[in-house]
Design an enzyme around this catalytic site. Structure first.
Site, PDB file in Angstrom:
ATOM      1  N   ARG A   1      -1.170  41.393 -33.194  1.00 18.02           N
ATOM      2  CA  ARG A   1       0.146  41.250 -32.420  1.00 18.02           C
ATOM      3  C   ARG A   1      -0.022  40.880 -30.929  1.00 18.02           C
ATOM      4  O   ARG A   1      -1.217  40.768 -30.475  1.00 18.02           O
ATOM      5  CB  ARG A   1       0.818  42.736 -32.056  1.00 18.02           C
ATOM      6  CG  ARG A   1       0.819  43.543 -33.550  1.00 18.02           C
ATOM      7  CD  ARG A   1       1.015  44.855 -33.145  1.00 18.02           C
ATOM      8  NE  ARG A   1       1.457  45.661 -34.378  1.00 18.02           N
ATOM      9  CZ  ARG A   1       0.644  46.382 -35.018  1.00 18.02           C
ATOM     10  NH1 ARG A   1      -0.534  46.486 -34.661  1.00 18.02           N
ATOM     11  NH2 ARG A   1       1.118  47.109 -36.054  1.00 18.02           N
TER      12      ARG A   1
ATOM     13  N   LYS B   1      -1.223  50.291 -32.579  1.00 15.90           N
ATOM     14  CA  LYS B   1      -0.153  51.263 -32.283  1.00 15.90           C
ATOM     15  C   LYS B   1      -0.815  52.504 -32.452  1.00 15.90           C
ATOM     16  O   LYS B   1      -1.627  52.726 -33.360  1.00 15.90           O
ATOM     17  CB  LYS B   1       1.169  50.910 -33.222  1.00 15.90           C
ATOM     18  CG  LYS B   1       1.692  49.667 -32.877  1.00 15.90           C
ATOM     19  CD  LYS B   1       3.145  49.756 -34.055  1.00 15.90           C
ATOM     20  CE  LYS B   1       3.948  48.410 -33.781  1.00 15.90           C
ATOM     21  NZ  LYS B   1       4.977  48.325 -34.497  1.00 15.90           N
TER      22      LYS B   1
ATOM     23  N   HIS C   1       5.962  37.379 -33.577  1.00 14.05           N
ATOM     24  CA  HIS C   1       5.192  37.691 -34.702  1.00 14.05           C
ATOM     25  C   HIS C   1       4.849  36.584 -35.695  1.00 14.05           C
ATOM     26  O   HIS C   1       4.496  36.759 -36.761  1.00 14.05           O
ATOM     27  CB  HIS C   1       5.717  38.644 -35.750  1.00 14.05           C
ATOM     28  CG  HIS C   1       5.399  40.152 -34.934  1.00 14.05           C
ATOM     29  ND1 HIS C   1       4.782  40.371 -33.899  1.00 14.05           N
ATOM     30  CD2 HIS C   1       5.978  41.396 -35.543  1.00 14.05           C
ATOM     31  CE1 HIS C   1       4.525  41.702 -33.890  1.00 14.05           C
ATOM     32  NE2 HIS C   1       5.009  42.284 -34.946  1.00 14.05           N
TER      33      HIS C   1
ATOM     34  N   ARG D   1       1.409  36.026 -36.770  1.00 11.30           N
ATOM     35  CA  ARG D   1       1.203  37.333 -37.418  1.00 11.30           C
ATOM     36  C   ARG D   1       1.507  37.047 -38.894  1.00 11.30           C
ATOM     37  O   ARG D   1       0.762  37.542 -39.841  1.00 11.30           O
ATOM     38  CB  ARG D   1       1.263  38.633 -36.843  1.00 11.30           C
ATOM     39  CG  ARG D   1       1.091  39.815 -37.600  1.00 11.30           C
ATOM     40  CD  ARG D   1       1.474  40.858 -36.391  1.00 11.30           C
ATOM     41  NE  ARG D   1       1.515  42.232 -37.052  1.00 11.30           N
ATOM     42  CZ  ARG D   1       0.534  43.064 -37.184  1.00 11.30           C
ATOM     43  NH1 ARG D   1      -0.704  42.536 -36.931  1.00 11.30           N
ATOM     44  NH2 ARG D   1       0.658  44.291 -37.551  1.00 11.30           N
TER      45      ARG D   1
ATOM     46  N   HIS E   1      -1.747  48.091 -40.418  1.00  7.17           N
ATOM     47  CA  HIS E   1      -0.378  48.885 -40.737  1.00  7.17           C
ATOM     48  C   HIS E   1      -0.886  50.385 -41.239  1.00  7.17           C
ATOM     49  O   HIS E   1      -1.734  50.462 -41.921  1.00  7.17           O
ATOM     50  CB  HIS E   1       0.108  47.955 -41.956  1.00  7.17           C
ATOM     51  CG  HIS E   1       1.033  47.005 -41.647  1.00  7.17           C
ATOM     52  ND1 HIS E   1       1.143  45.925 -42.705  1.00  7.17           N
ATOM     53  CD2 HIS E   1       1.440  46.446 -40.502  1.00  7.17           C
ATOM     54  CE1 HIS E   1       1.908  45.034 -42.099  1.00  7.17           C
ATOM     55  NE2 HIS E   1       2.100  45.275 -40.666  1.00  7.17           N
TER      56      HIS E   1
ATOM     57  N   TYR F   1       4.801  41.139 -47.753  1.00  6.06           N
ATOM     58  CA  TYR F   1       4.312  39.854 -47.697  1.00  6.06           C
ATOM     59  C   TYR F   1       4.146  39.290 -49.293  1.00  6.06           C
ATOM     60  O   TYR F   1       4.210  38.302 -49.410  1.00  6.06           O
ATOM     61  CB  TYR F   1       3.225  39.723 -47.196  1.00  6.06           C
ATOM     62  CG  TYR F   1       3.168  39.952 -45.444  1.00  6.06           C
ATOM     63  CD1 TYR F   1       3.783  38.859 -44.863  1.00  6.06           C
ATOM     64  CD2 TYR F   1       2.890  41.012 -45.036  1.00  6.06           C
ATOM     65  CE1 TYR F   1       3.867  39.113 -43.432  1.00  6.06           C
ATOM     66  CE2 TYR F   1       3.172  41.430 -43.786  1.00  6.06           C
ATOM     67  CZ  TYR F   1       3.670  40.389 -42.736  1.00  6.06           C
ATOM     68  OH  TYR F   1       3.804  40.581 -41.602  1.00  6.06           O
TER      69      TYR F   1
END
Length: 311
Positions: free
Chosen positions: A159, A183, A255, A258, A281, A290
């Protein structure tokens, strides 16, 4: 119990809309949308000979949901999001009628709007990514910095906030890895491609020292003109500016690289769980979007290339 006349569909719709306006304070735009959707519902029921709300069965509500998507009721077929909104209005109507004692049963209780299709992330073709990465150039402090920034974003799938949060010591040039703070404070180590390592090395040797002289000795890897840590907004502007210079066909977002990183890995045969770890993730479900991108690409190629695809 309401009188029989009060069970007329048109009367109940009017009462429901009044209830939303007066007791719930629903916004005018929302009321107008509900009114349109319920008018279509009334017309659908009328075609089936149903005038009283007590005569509506679950199959009628289900049939209306199908008609919204197909246009079989004589109206324009709706997109999934619009059809879902119309069914929300119908469910609200029947919930109101049941709660108000007009009907003994709620025929829409077990009818649920169709789930919304996942919005697929935008990924650039490989040739457009390469064109973007070639834009900053190799002369001038900012150009060298921007080249390293873009190379690192695409090489790691990080990110923008993770890349601008890097300190110099978070890059291991020998091992060709980077330590990212994701995160929730979760850290992960991600491999870095050789072109990105070389771009970062060129930046730390040829450009960062000059930028750092304007600041107060921050350990940040990417610096602004004042010698402080480059902000997320400034990094996003670097991406946007160079995308415009490259004449990319698709609109870019923070993004973009990414998404391109993840899509290109999966197209190249990478396991989705490996990509999950690289992206940081928490759930593989997030990463699986994806795989939908690549399936769509395969479907498009099939439709245009196979002689019996449209048969």
């Amino acid at each position: 119990m309401a009188q029989a006349g009060g069970a007329d569909v048109e009367r109940v719709v009017g009462a429901y809309l009044d209830h939303l306006a007066v007791e719930r304070g629903t916004a005018r735009n929302t009321l107008d949308g509900y009114a349109r959707d319920l008018r279509r519902y009334r017309e659908y029921l009328a075609r089936r000979g149903i005038a009283a709300i007590t005569g509506i069965a679950p199959a009628d509500v289900t049939g209306f949901g199908v008609a919204l998507r197909t246009g079989d009721d004589g109206h324009r077929a709706l997109a999934p999001s619009s059809a879902a909104r119309a069914l929300v209005a119908v469910r609200g109507l029947h919930r109101f009628a049941h709660a108000d004692g007009i009907t003994e049963h709620d025929p829409a209780r077990d009818i649920h709007p169709p789930s919304q299709a996942k919005r697929l992330p935008k990924a650039l073709p490989v040739d457009e990514v390469l064109r973007l990465l070639a834009m900053p150039g190799t002369e001038g402090e900012r150009a060298i910095r921007d080249s390293a920034l873009l190379e690192l974003l695409y090489s790691t799938g990080a990110r923008i906030s993770e890349v601008v949060g890097l300190d110099v010591d978070d890059i291991d040039e020998e091992e060709r890895t980077v330590l990212l703070d994701g995160k929730g404070g979760k850290q992960r180590i991600v491999p870095v491609g050789r072109p990105a390592i070389e771009a970062v090395r060129a930046y730390t040797v040829r450009a960062r020292p000059s930028l750092a002289r304007n600041g107060r000795g921050t350990p940040a890897l990417f610096l602004n003109a004042r010698g402080g840590r480059l902000s997320r907004q400034s990094a996003w502007q670097v991406l946007k500016t160079n995308a415009e210079r490259a004449g990319l066909s698709a609109a870019v977002s923070p993004h973009t690289l990414r998404h391109s990183f993840a899509t290109h890995l999966i197209e190249g045969g990478a396991d989705v769980r490996v990509v999950q770890e690289l992206l940081g993730h928490a759930s593989v479900t997030t990463t699986q979007v994806y795989t939908l991108v690549t399936v769509n690409t395969l479907r498009e190629v099939y439709a245009t290339a196979h002689p019996r695809a449209l048969g």
